[in-house]
Scaffold this active site. Structure first.
Site, PDB file in Angstrom:
ATOM      1  N   GLU B  65      73.369  37.482  53.176  1.00 38.94           N
ATOM      2  CA  GLU B  65      73.417  38.759  52.829  1.00 38.94           C
ATOM      3  C   GLU B  65      72.251  39.288  51.731  1.00 38.94           C
ATOM      4  O   GLU B  65      72.116  40.338  51.981  1.00 38.94           O
ATOM      5  CB  GLU B  65      74.763  38.885  51.970  1.00 38.94           C
ATOM      6  CG  GLU B  65      76.019  38.808  53.014  1.00 38.94           C
ATOM      7  CD  GLU B  65      76.427  37.299  52.683  1.00 38.94           C
ATOM      8  OE1 GLU B  65      76.039  36.400  52.239  1.00 38.94           O
ATOM      9  OE2 GLU B  65      77.594  37.079  53.491  1.00 38.94           O
ATOM     10  N   HIS B 134      89.170  37.393  48.961  1.00 37.48           N
ATOM     11  CA  HIS B 134      89.013  38.078  50.132  1.00 37.48           C
ATOM     12  C   HIS B 134      90.150  39.162  50.125  1.00 37.48           C
ATOM     13  O   HIS B 134      90.700  39.719  51.142  1.00 37.48           O
ATOM     14  CB  HIS B 134      89.605  37.204  51.161  1.00 37.48           C
ATOM     15  CG  HIS B 134      88.456  35.783  51.354  1.00 37.48           C
ATOM     16  ND1 HIS B 134      88.229  34.959  50.945  1.00 37.48           N
ATOM     17  CD2 HIS B 134      87.803  35.946  52.828  1.00 37.48           C
ATOM     18  CE1 HIS B 134      87.126  34.275  51.460  1.00 37.48           C
ATOM     19  NE2 HIS B 134      87.053  34.755  52.572  1.00 37.48           N
TER      20      HIS B 134
END
Ligand SMILES: Cc1ncc(C[n+]2csc(CCOP(=O)(O)OP(=O)(O)O)c2C)c(N)n1
Lengths: 329, 339
Positions: B65, B134
């Site tokens: 990322e 998450h």
């Protein structure tokens, strides 16, 4: 360095236990999932990443570790946890979100922590690297024995944090081993799409440390290479990088239809399932008898059944306990 | 009504449609991220794009990322219009420098001479036991740092219009979509998010809130999933004879303070619903926007229904205990009356 007869039995037992555990989870996972696949429902809610096929890496490495050694695991942690000796009852209860779980249901399947055997997890890719390097540093600074092992997937090697941690471990000559489980896929992205070289073990050269790739998902070969790397680390000779070829027999997560896989790839993998292969080899080598292996399999199944029963019968976490344990007592 | 007006889409499909339509007319738009190619995105919001546009413009990335979001900044400054996906907002930790020090600041550092026309799409929210890494929203974290516009649609109509607007914007836009609104079977979906979506391209103004339900006794202000909880609470309150107005923020940056103030001036009461952590976040900002402007409009102290300041627990009963829901909003009203 070949495994002794006893070590071979230990490896087979832990591979079978891991597989039986995941088979049980796979079956229960879809109970009460309604509408179909709604991951919020059922006795095991949340995402579920199974490690079927990857057992040889966990047992080949952990056969050399004691509870004092440190392991950091990934979002696919069950085989590693079992091989490291994490309490199976508490681990099952954690995955069911029960009060009796490792963290009383706070962590869940991707965040298993067992202090008794120095095991920890992170669901963020490559983020087990830093803590394992830190544990290795701490051992060195305190003059305490023990090594730290970070397990990661082959996709994790493309994270910045992975490279930074490798470099630190190397410049500080720490008792650290990074084990890359190369199952060829990062969710739907193949290793070839994501990496410009075939063997991540070659990256060790960038840090001036030994690197080795082990082909064939072979528990004995992994045992041998891990044994050398861990012995080096224990002797103060610094870190190593191992990349082990392995196979993901299940989808990335439960419910993954795997449409991205080339047709037929899966069938070939099942023919290479490492567990029946190891059984055959134990018999062919005379390392175990049919009866011994049957006993190991029955005991593993019974242990898993007991853990699943413990998890099912345990009380749910108490809702308001969600607000506790945010800070150290 | 024409046929196209009757068509209902999920947010995921609305996002993919907007992206495809913009890519057809603007060759500088391209998409990159993890699993956005053949898989079509973990949440389905890039489904069908690789079949039409190919792997050159729909790029599956390595799990890197920092590199690909940084690369989007560079490409955006060099004439492209990248759309990048951070699969879960929770993963921002590994790449936040690229987001808040580069993407968000380069326009300013260049004195406005450089444009950074990129969209960072990311999923938010919990409620399905995916654990504390998450399930977060982190609206406040992203909205707090200057230089990025932040949007959070609650339904597919807004999702399409915001997506097109975001791709046409010369500033970076963080597009936060709630997983529970995407229309993915494996998550279970809030039905109210799947609505009529016109086939032709259109834009929604970034920075404009919507009054999605008129009322006169209390303003319930929220975004994303919270809007659906607010609407359900409003229905329950109606059964008690209470008339609740619901404001959907749609955009968090810029924040439409005028619409919020106008609503509270009308109702005299304010409840803010936020799935993000309570402290230092969106809920405090909304309340401050009203009180520091004119505290005299309030007939009661404002209330917040937000996630308590704890990591998101895995166990379902613990997580549900912490999450906002319609009953908690009704309870906030009751407490407000009792005070
Ligand atoms: C920083 C970060 N980015 C993305 C993800 C989403 N994600 C979870 S698993 C995964 C693939 C990991 O592949 P690999 O490291 O090879 O491990 P495997 O799943 O094959 O065991 C991705 C992209 C994540 N958890 N963390």
């Amino acid at each position: 360095m070949s495994p002794t007869r006893e070590e071979q039995h230990w490896m087979y037992r832990n591979m079978v236990t891991s597989r039986r555990f995941e088979e049980a989870i796979a079956k229960i996972y879809f109970e009460g999932k309604s509408p179909a696949f709604n991951m919020a429902n059922g006795p095991i809610p949340g995402e579920m990443h199974l490690s079927d096929g990857q057992e040889p890496v966990a047992v080949g490495v952990c056969a050399h570790l004691t509870p004092e050694d440190v392991v950091t695991a990934t979002h696919r942690p069950h085989h590693q946890a079992i091989a490291k000796g994490v309490d199976l009852d508490k681990m099952a209860a954690e995955i069911f979100g029960k009060k009796t779980g490792l963290s009383g249901g706070r962590g869940g399947h991707m965040h298993l922590f067992d202090d008794d055997v120095n095991f920890a997890c992170s669901g963020i890719i490559a983020q087990g690297m830093g803590p394992a390097v830190g544990a290795a540093l701490s051992r060195k600074m305190q003059g305490k024995p023990g090594v730290a092992v970070a397990f990661v997937g082959e996709g994790a090697v493309n994270q910045g944090g992975w490279h930074e941690a490798m470099n630190l471990a190397a410049v500080w000559n720490l008792p650290f081993i990074c084990v890359v489980e190369d199952n060829g896929w990062g969710i739907s992205v193949s290793k070839e799409t994501a990496s410009s070289i075939g063997s991540h073990a070659d990256r060790a050269a960038a840090y001036g440390i030994p690197g080795k790739r082990i082909e064939g998902n072979d528990p004995y070969a992994i045992f041998e290479a891990a044994g050398e790397a861990i012995a080096r680390a224990r002797a103060g000779e610094g870190p190593s990088l191992l990349e082990c070829e392995t196979y993901r027999l299940a989808g990335h997560f439960m419910g993954d239809a795997e449409a991205y896989r080339p047709e037929g790839e899966k069938d070939a993998l099942f023919e290479k399932d490492p567990i029946p292969k190891m059984r055959e080899r134990l018999l062919a080598d005379g390392a175990a008898s049919d009866a011994e292996l049957n006993t190991i399999e029955e005991e593993s199944a019974a242990r898993v059944d007991a853990a699943i029963r413990f998890a099912r019968e345990s009380d749910d976490a108490a809702p308001e306990d969600a607000l506790t344990r945010v800070f150290a007592a | 009504m024409t046929k196209s007006n009757e068509r209902k889409l999920t947010i995921a499909r609305a996002m993919a449609e907007a992206t495809a339509q913009e890519m057809r007319i603007d060759p500088s738009v391209f998409v990159m991220g993890e699993d956005i190619g053949p898989l079509g995105g973990v949440y389905g919001n890039t489904r069908g794009l690789i079949e039409e546009f190919g792997a050159e413009r729909i790029r599956d990335t390595p799990i890197s990322e920092t590199a690909f979001i940084g690369a989007a900044v560079g490409a955006a400054q060099d004439g492209m219009r990248p759309v990048v996906e951070l699969m879960f907002v929770d993963f921002f930790g590994v790449c936040f420098d690229a987001i808040y020090n580069l993407m968000a600041k380069n326009i300013y550092f260049s004195g406005g001479n450089v444009k950074v026309p990129m969209v960072l799409m990311t999923s938010t929210g919990g409620g399905y036991s995916d654990g504390g890494q998450h399930s977060q929203c982190l609206y406040g974290t992203f909205a707090h740092l200057p230089g990025m516009k932040v949007v959070a649609p609650s339904n597919a109509y807004d999702a399409k219009g915001l997506m097109t607007a975001a791709m046409r914007d010369d500033s970076p836009v963080v597009y936060m979509y709630h997983k529970g609104l995407q229309g993915m079977g494996w998550l279970g979906t809030e039905a109210g998010a799947t609505v009529h979506v016109p086939e032709e391209p259109y834009t929604l103004e970034i920075g404009k809130a919507k009054v999605v339900r008129e009322g006169k006794d209390v303003s319930i202000v929220s975004c994303g999933m919270g809007v659906h909880n607010a609407l359900k609470a409003a229905k329950k309150l109606e059964e008690q004879g209470v008339s609740a107005e619901v404001v959907d923020l749609v955009s968090l940056v810029p924040l439409d303070r005028e619409t919020i103030r106008a609503s509270v001036a009308k109702t005299g009461r304010l409840i803010v619903v936020d799935e993000d952590y309570m402290s230092y976040g969106l809920s405090g900002e909304i309340i401050a926007s009203v009180t520091e402007h004119d505290i005299s409009v309030l007939k009661a102290a404002p209330k917040r229904v937000a996630f308590p300041d704890v990591p998101i627990p895995f166990a379902r009963v613990m997580e549900q205990f912490c999450l906002p829901n319609p009953d908690k909003i009704v309870a906030a009203w009751d407490e407000m009356q009792a005070a």
